[in-house]
Write a protein that holds these residues in place. Sequence first.
Motif, short mmCIF file in Angstrom:
data_model
loop_
_atom_site.label_atom_id
_atom_site.label_comp_id
_atom_site.label_asym_id
_atom_site.label_seq_id
_atom_site.Cartn_x
_atom_site.Cartn_y
_atom_site.Cartn_z
N MET A 1 0.85 -1.19 0.00
CA MET A 1 0.00 0.00 0.00
C MET A 1 0.88 1.24 0.00
N THR A 2 0.59 2.17 -0.90
CA THR A 2 1.37 3.39 -0.99
C THR A 2 1.11 4.29 0.21
N PHE A 3 2.14 4.90 0.70
CA PHE A 3 2.03 5.81 1.83
C PHE A 3 2.93 7.02 1.56
N SER A 4 2.79 8.04 2.39
CA SER A 4 3.62 9.23 2.25
C SER A 4 4.79 9.16 3.24
N LEU A 5 5.94 9.58 2.77
CA LEU A 5 7.17 9.51 3.57
C LEU A 5 7.91 10.83 3.46
N ALA A 6 8.38 11.34 4.60
CA ALA A 6 9.20 12.55 4.63
C ALA A 6 10.53 12.23 5.30
N ILE A 7 11.61 12.70 4.71
CA ILE A 7 12.95 12.52 5.26
C ILE A 7 13.43 13.89 5.71
N VAL A 8 13.67 14.07 7.01
CA VAL A 8 14.15 15.34 7.56
C VAL A 8 15.66 15.26 7.73
N VAL A 9 16.37 16.21 7.10
CA VAL A 9 17.83 16.20 7.11
C VAL A 9 18.36 17.55 7.59
N PRO A 10 18.72 17.70 8.87
CA PRO A 10 19.36 18.93 9.31
C PRO A 10 20.78 18.98 8.76
N ALA A 11 21.21 20.15 8.32
CA ALA A 11 22.54 20.28 7.72
C ALA A 11 23.19 21.58 8.17
N TYR A 12 24.44 21.48 8.57
CA TYR A 12 25.21 22.66 8.95
C TYR A 12 26.63 22.49 8.39
N ASN A 13 26.97 23.31 7.41
CA ASN A 13 28.28 23.25 6.76
C ASN A 13 28.58 21.83 6.25
N GLU A 14 27.67 21.30 5.45
CA GLU A 14 27.82 19.95 4.92
C GLU A 14 28.04 19.98 3.40
N SER A 15 28.72 21.00 2.92
CA SER A 15 28.92 21.16 1.48
C SER A 15 29.68 19.99 0.88
N ASP A 16 30.63 19.42 1.62
CA ASP A 16 31.47 18.36 1.07
C ASP A 16 30.72 17.06 0.83
N VAL A 17 29.58 16.89 1.48
CA VAL A 17 28.94 15.58 1.45
C VAL A 17 27.50 15.62 0.96
N ILE A 18 26.90 16.80 0.85
CA ILE A 18 25.46 16.88 0.63
C ILE A 18 25.04 16.30 -0.73
N ASP A 19 25.85 16.47 -1.77
CA ASP A 19 25.50 15.92 -3.08
C ASP A 19 25.52 14.39 -3.06
N ILE A 20 26.53 13.83 -2.42
CA ILE A 20 26.63 12.38 -2.32
C ILE A 20 25.48 11.83 -1.49
N PHE A 21 25.15 12.55 -0.41
CA PHE A 21 24.03 12.11 0.43
C PHE A 21 22.74 12.08 -0.37
N HIS A 22 22.50 13.12 -1.15
CA HIS A 22 21.24 13.16 -1.91
C HIS A 22 21.18 12.06 -2.96
N ALA A 23 22.32 11.75 -3.57
CA ALA A 23 22.34 10.67 -4.54
C ALA A 23 21.98 9.34 -3.88
N ARG A 24 22.51 9.11 -2.67
CA ARG A 24 22.22 7.85 -1.98
C ARG A 24 20.77 7.81 -1.48
N ILE A 25 20.29 8.92 -0.95
CA ILE A 25 18.91 8.92 -0.45
C ILE A 25 17.94 8.79 -1.62
N GLY A 26 18.29 9.37 -2.77
CA GLY A 26 17.44 9.24 -3.95
C GLY A 26 17.35 7.79 -4.43
N ALA A 27 18.49 7.09 -4.40
CA ALA A 27 18.49 5.68 -4.80
C ALA A 27 17.63 4.85 -3.87
N VAL A 28 17.65 5.19 -2.58
CA VAL A 28 16.82 4.46 -1.61
C VAL A 28 15.35 4.72 -1.88
N LEU A 29 14.99 5.97 -2.12
CA LEU A 29 13.58 6.32 -2.35
C LEU A 29 13.06 5.71 -3.64
#
Length: 314
Positions: A1-29
């Motif tokens: 059954m389809t449901f709604s999902l929200a991923i909350v990601v607090p970020a502070y000075n995460e420039s070095d990793v944020i693109d890689i994180f989004h690529a991985r979270i996108g693959a999971v979603l």
Amino acid sequence: MTFSLAIVVPAYNESDVIDIFHARIGAVLDGIDATARVIYVDDGSSDDTWQKLSAIASADTRAIAVRLSRNFGKEAAMTAGLDAADADAVVVIDADLQDPPELIPQLIARWREGFDVVYATRGERDGETRLKKFTSAAFYRVMERLSDTPLPRDTGDFRLLSRRAVAALGGLRERQRFMKGLFAWIGYRQTSVVYHRDARHAGTTKWNYWRLGNLAIEGITSFSAAPLRVATWVGLSAAVISFLYGIWVLIKVVAWGDPVRGYPTLMVVILFLGGIQLLALGIIGEYVGRTYAETKRRPLYYVESRLGGEPPVA
């Protein structure tokens, strides 16, 4: 059954990793049958984290970027993300990739079993010194002893919350926030998933020992009055010891006499009692300061910008 999902990601000075994180979270979603949103909360970063989040929100319709007006701290950033989340299930995860996004399907599976809070418990922990591991373990065990609301051991903020758990947290608007304690305080059915915590993928941690120490004090004073009771018992014990010592001095003077040679003893007693009093006053001051902050009723955060998703409801 389809449901709604929200991923909350607090970020502070995460420039070095944020693109890689989004690529991985996108693959999971992509592998989850859900209507998903990723809510990034930039907690007043001083690098180009916001520029990268803006680009992500423009390129991916599933991404929402929220920028706070300044650095309010991680607890406030998480609160801002939870306030913006409107979903059947909400996951809170850090952007540093120490908590693997690939664990989210396991959290969802336990949530489908009827649990309102599914928290991720750290098993093995890579990239951390022995001192960091020891102090972290000691903190959770001290909180377990002191707090009236037991905290799960070796558990950070990485967890899944049901809609009603998020609604319950939304009603807790205290200014001195210790989210790990609030997650436990709301109750409901809670369970854990044990995982292997990776080393930080890039960048440097924002949590030095000074900030971790302040967070520990925040947690203890927010969820336990034990320090006040300890100060009371220490003060009472010091008073009893001083009283007994005074009786002994009086008996010694009456029975054998005593030349004036008590300066070192006098200094020791004065410094001991003075130290106890200052310690007790410091503990009381921590609680008074937190009470004062709560009485001002200031907002927890201000949002400067928001990109992606629907506009927030006033």
